[in-house]
Design a protein around this motif. Structure first.
Motif, mmCIF file in Angstrom:
data_model
loop_
_atom_site.group_PDB
_atom_site.id
_atom_site.type_symbol
_atom_site.label_atom_id
_atom_site.label_comp_id
_atom_site.label_asym_id
_atom_site.label_seq_id
_atom_site.Cartn_x
_atom_site.Cartn_y
_atom_site.Cartn_z
ATOM 1 N N ILE A 18 4.649 29.362 -25.954
ATOM 2 C CA ILE A 18 4.157 29.303 -24.575
ATOM 3 C C ILE A 18 4.231 30.690 -23.942
ATOM 4 C CG2 ILE A 18 4.634 28.396 -22.264
ATOM 5 C CD1 ILE A 18 5.579 25.799 -23.609
ATOM 6 N N GLY A 19 5.357 31.349 -24.123
ATOM 7 C CA GLY A 19 5.526 32.687 -23.560
ATOM 8 C C GLY A 19 4.535 33.682 -24.117
ATOM 9 N N ARG A 20 4.247 33.574 -25.410
ATOM 10 C CA ARG A 20 3.279 34.490 -26.032
ATOM 11 C C ARG A 20 1.891 34.310 -25.412
ATOM 12 N NH1 ARG A 20 1.594 32.547 -31.689
ATOM 13 N NH2 ARG A 20 0.839 30.970 -30.241
ATOM 14 N N ASP A 21 1.475 33.046 -25.225
ATOM 15 C CA ASP A 21 0.147 32.801 -24.670
ATOM 16 C C ASP A 21 0.048 33.267 -23.217
ATOM 17 O OD1 ASP A 21 -0.686 31.807 -27.045
ATOM 18 O OD2 ASP A 21 -0.603 29.696 -26.469
ATOM 19 N N ILE A 22 1.109 33.058 -22.446
ATOM 20 C CA ILE A 22 1.121 33.548 -21.063
ATOM 21 C C ILE A 22 1.036 35.073 -21.052
ATOM 22 C CG2 ILE A 22 2.543 33.791 -18.995
ATOM 23 C CD1 ILE A 22 3.625 30.973 -19.554
ATOM 24 N N MET A 23 1.806 35.713 -21.922
ATOM 25 C CA MET A 23 1.828 37.173 -21.993
ATOM 26 C C MET A 23 0.453 37.729 -22.354
ATOM 27 S SD MET A 23 4.161 39.604 -24.483
ATOM 28 C CE MET A 23 3.377 38.931 -25.961
ATOM 29 N N LEU A 24 -0.190 37.119 -23.347
ATOM 30 C CA LEU A 24 -1.505 37.594 -23.774
ATOM 31 C C LEU A 24 -2.536 37.468 -22.650
ATOM 32 C CD1 LEU A 24 -1.668 36.199 -27.430
ATOM 33 C CD2 LEU A 24 -1.365 38.578 -26.716
ATOM 34 N N ARG A 25 -2.496 36.355 -21.944
ATOM 35 C CA ARG A 25 -3.470 36.162 -20.865
ATOM 36 C C ARG A 25 -3.180 37.073 -19.665
ATOM 37 N NH1 ARG A 25 -3.889 32.121 -24.115
ATOM 38 N NH2 ARG A 25 -5.751 30.789 -24.159
ATOM 39 N N GLN A 26 -1.924 37.343 -19.438
ATOM 40 C CA GLN A 26 -1.606 38.286 -18.370
ATOM 41 C C GLN A 26 -2.122 39.679 -18.707
ATOM 42 O OE1 GLN A 26 2.692 37.772 -17.826
ATOM 43 N NE2 GLN A 26 2.313 36.776 -15.864
ATOM 44 N N LYS A 27 -2.002 40.062 -19.970
ATOM 45 C CA LYS A 27 -2.453 41.383 -20.386
ATOM 46 C C LYS A 27 -3.970 41.466 -20.460
ATOM 47 C CE LYS A 27 1.686 42.773 -22.968
ATOM 48 N NZ LYS A 27 2.258 43.122 -24.304
ATOM 49 N N GLU A 28 -4.597 40.409 -20.967
ATOM 50 C CA GLU A 28 -6.039 40.445 -21.202
ATOM 51 C C GLU A 28 -6.854 40.042 -19.981
ATOM 52 O OE1 GLU A 28 -6.568 37.904 -24.534
ATOM 53 O OE2 GLU A 28 -5.544 39.242 -25.958
ATOM 54 N N GLN A 29 -6.319 39.077 -19.175
ATOM 55 C CA GLN A 29 -7.097 38.542 -18.061
ATOM 56 C C GLN A 29 -6.455 38.783 -16.704
ATOM 57 O OE1 GLN A 29 -8.222 34.450 -18.813
ATOM 58 N NE2 GLN A 29 -8.380 34.814 -21.027
ATOM 59 N N GLY A 30 -5.271 39.410 -16.707
ATOM 60 C CA GLY A 30 -4.624 39.743 -15.452
ATOM 61 C C GLY A 30 -4.055 38.565 -14.695
ATOM 62 N N TRP A 31 -3.597 37.532 -15.412
ATOM 63 C CA TRP A 31 -2.991 36.393 -14.734
ATOM 64 C C TRP A 31 -1.787 36.849 -13.922
ATOM 65 C CZ3 TRP A 31 -2.630 31.256 -17.942
ATOM 66 C CH2 TRP A 31 -3.930 30.850 -18.320
ATOM 67 N N GLY A 32 -1.657 36.333 -12.691
ATOM 68 C CA GLY A 32 -0.540 36.691 -11.833
ATOM 69 C C GLY A 32 0.494 35.591 -11.740
ATOM 70 N N ALA A 33 1.491 35.785 -10.861
ATOM 71 C CA ALA A 33 2.602 34.847 -10.722
ATOM 72 C C ALA A 33 2.131 33.484 -10.208
ATOM 73 C CB ALA A 33 3.652 35.429 -9.781
ATOM 74 N N LYS A 34 1.083 33.466 -9.376
ATOM 75 C CA LYS A 34 0.622 32.189 -8.832
ATOM 76 C C LYS A 34 0.041 31.284 -9.911
ATOM 77 C CE LYS A 34 -0.240 33.645 -4.066
ATOM 78 N NZ LYS A 34 -1.244 33.747 -2.970
ATOM 79 N N ILE A 35 -0.561 31.882 -10.932
ATOM 80 C CA ILE A 35 -1.094 31.083 -12.036
ATOM 81 C C ILE A 35 0.049 30.449 -12.827
ATOM 82 C CG2 ILE A 35 -2.463 31.129 -14.152
ATOM 83 C CD1 ILE A 35 -4.096 31.445 -11.626
ATOM 84 N N ILE A 36 1.158 31.199 -12.995
ATOM 85 C CA ILE A 36 2.327 30.639 -13.691
ATOM 86 C C ILE A 36 2.900 29.483 -12.874
ATOM 87 C CG2 ILE A 36 4.689 31.125 -14.452
ATOM 88 C CD1 ILE A 36 3.797 33.897 -15.232
ATOM 89 N N ASP A 37 2.935 29.628 -11.549
ATOM 90 C CA ASP A 37 3.416 28.538 -10.687
ATOM 91 C C ASP A 37 2.539 27.300 -10.847
ATOM 92 O OD1 ASP A 37 5.349 30.255 -9.776
ATOM 93 O OD2 ASP A 37 4.318 30.743 -7.897
ATOM 94 N N LYS A 38 1.234 27.508 -10.885
ATOM 95 C CA LYS A 38 0.288 26.398 -11.047
ATOM 96 C C LYS A 38 0.457 25.737 -12.412
ATOM 97 C CE LYS A 38 -3.504 23.869 -10.759
ATOM 98 N NZ LYS A 38 -3.436 22.548 -10.097
ATOM 99 N N LEU A 39 0.660 26.556 -13.450
ATOM 100 C CA LEU A 39 0.872 26.037 -14.805
ATOM 101 C C LEU A 39 2.125 25.167 -14.837
ATOM 102 C CD1 LEU A 39 -0.269 26.205 -17.715
ATOM 103 C CD2 LEU A 39 1.258 28.151 -18.083
ATOM 104 N N SER A 40 3.166 25.602 -14.134
ATOM 105 C CA SER A 40 4.407 24.834 -14.063
ATOM 106 C C SER A 40 4.172 23.473 -13.411
ATOM 107 C CB SER A 40 5.460 25.625 -13.279
ATOM 108 O OG SER A 40 6.593 24.837 -13.017
ATOM 109 N N VAL A 41 3.443 23.471 -12.320
ATOM 110 C CA VAL A 41 3.152 22.212 -11.611
ATOM 111 C C VAL A 41 2.394 21.246 -12.516
ATOM 112 C CG1 VAL A 41 1.834 21.177 -9.717
ATOM 113 C CG2 VAL A 41 3.209 23.229 -9.313
ATOM 114 N N ASP A 42 1.374 21.738 -13.201
ATOM 115 C CA ASP A 42 0.544 20.866 -14.041
ATOM 116 C C ASP A 42 1.322 20.331 -15.242
ATOM 117 O OD1 ASP A 42 -1.630 21.115 -12.398
ATOM 118 O OD2 ASP A 42 -2.522 22.776 -13.509
ATOM 119 N N LEU A 43 2.155 21.181 -15.858
ATOM 120 C CA LEU A 43 2.936 20.731 -17.015
ATOM 121 C C LEU A 43 3.996 19.714 -16.600
ATOM 122 C CD1 LEU A 43 3.404 24.098 -18.954
ATOM 123 C CD2 LEU A 43 1.993 22.155 -19.649
#
Length: 344
Positions: A45-70
């Motif tokens: 999970i951490g690897r995929d978040i890291m890759l998307r942050q580097k490649e697509q610029g995902w920010g902290a709010k997207i991680i918060d949203k991912l947490s809510v959905d999971l």
């Protein structure tokens, strides 16, 4: 974005669906492999978040949203908070090689890994603490204690003659069980204390003393008597090390190391080997603990000693000066103040 709704980046739904499948798969693993599967899941999970942050610029709010959905799909599963998802990302960044994760990091509990991530930055040191945790079965509290005491920098650092007095496998193992310095921060000795006071204090705090010595030490006694030539001599502290299969004699000194200490230890080890050592025991080992040492003097003193001896320093908590002690409240005064009603 309208009505305050978060605009989800491309690929979010695909990742969310994939993570749900992974979580469900991991949760049905055999109970004995639960921790390993959980850590590996968190790494992925951490690897995929890291890759998307580097490649697509995902920010902290997207991680918060991912947490809510999971957490919506897995309400009974702990560990899906935004904070823990960020730990997963940091974990994947710290260990980019999946092989190391499988062989080492996945062998210890997740929150052990989080403590190591928080407190240690160098990869080699992180790996060392993971290996020590696996080898010694440390709880998280013990791990944090050992990190705080800087065990990585002290383990195996004592000045010894083990390579000259023990066969190769035994000498390497013996070197790893001795430290320099030993940290007796659980003790406070007043000025003018004698060596017997230090010994007594260590026995009174035996649990902490054994924790500092390390795994494998079994306490046999203090002021342990051995008879030689019709005279009785007393060893400060006697232990048996289960992994080394040998007796360990500890001699305590409040002052600086002196050359004659080595000769005295050699005598004690000869007596223990003659009187106590059994056929299947390895040669007894001596550790001289001093307040300080001159490295060159210690090396000269051990050079022609035939028995395996190590010399280490120890650190104590400094006693408070008398003028400062006088200004502090007593235990009775503190208890009385705690019982006083609080002002409204």
């Amino acid at each position: 974005m309208t009505s305050g709704k978060l605009a989800l980046p491309q690929g979010y739904e695909t990742l969310l669906k994939d993570l749900k499948v992974r979580i469900r798969t991991a949760r049905v693993s055999a109970s004995l492999a639960v921790n390993r599967e959980l850590v590996l899941l968190y790494w992925s999970i951490g690897r995929d978040i890291m890759l998307r942050q580097k490649e697509q610029g995902w920010g902290a709010k997207i991680i918060d949203k991912l947490s809510v959905d999971l957490r919506h799909d897995f309400p009974d599963m702990k560990g899906l908070s935004p904070r823990n998802l960020k730990y997963m990302r940091a974990f994947a960044e710290a260990w980019p090689n999946n092989r190391i994760v499988q062989q080492l990091a996945a062998q210890i509990p997740w929150f052990h890994n989080c403590s190591i991530l928080d407190k240690i930055k160098r990869p080699a040191e992180r790996e060392w603490y993971i290996r020590q945790t696996i080898q010694n079965g440390w709880s998280r509290n013990v791990l944090i204690h050992q990190i705080g005491n800087g065990l990585y920098k002290r383990q195996g650092k004592a000045l010894t003659n083990f390579t000259r007095t023990l066969p190769a496998p035994q000498s390497e193992l013996a070197q790893q069980i001795v430290k320099d310095p030993y940290n007796f921060d659980f003790l406070t000795l007043a000025q003018g204390a004698q060596e017997r006071d230090l010994e007594k204090a260590l026995i009174e705090h035996l649990r902490n003393f054994l924790l500092e010595l390390g795994v494998g030490f079994s306490f046999l006694g203090s002021q342990f008597p051995v008879e030689v030539g019709g005279r009785e001599f007393r060893i400060d502290l006697l232990f048996y090390h289960l992994k080394l299969r040998s007796f360990v004699v500890i001699d305590l000194k409040l002052g600086e190391f002196q050359p004659e200490f080595a000769g005295k230890m050699n005598f004690y080890l000869s007596a223990v080997d003659d009187r106590l050592r059994q056929a299947d025991d390895q040669p007894s080992i001596g550790i001289i603990l001093c307040k300080s040492k001159n490295k060159v003097v210690a090396e000269y003193a051990l050079r022609n000693i035939r028995k395996p001896v190590g010399v280490s320093e120890y650190r104590l908590t400094a006693a408070l000066p008398r003028r400062l002690r006088a200004s502090l409240p007593s235990i009775e005064e503190l208890e009385a103040r705690l019982k006083e009603p609080h002002p409204k």
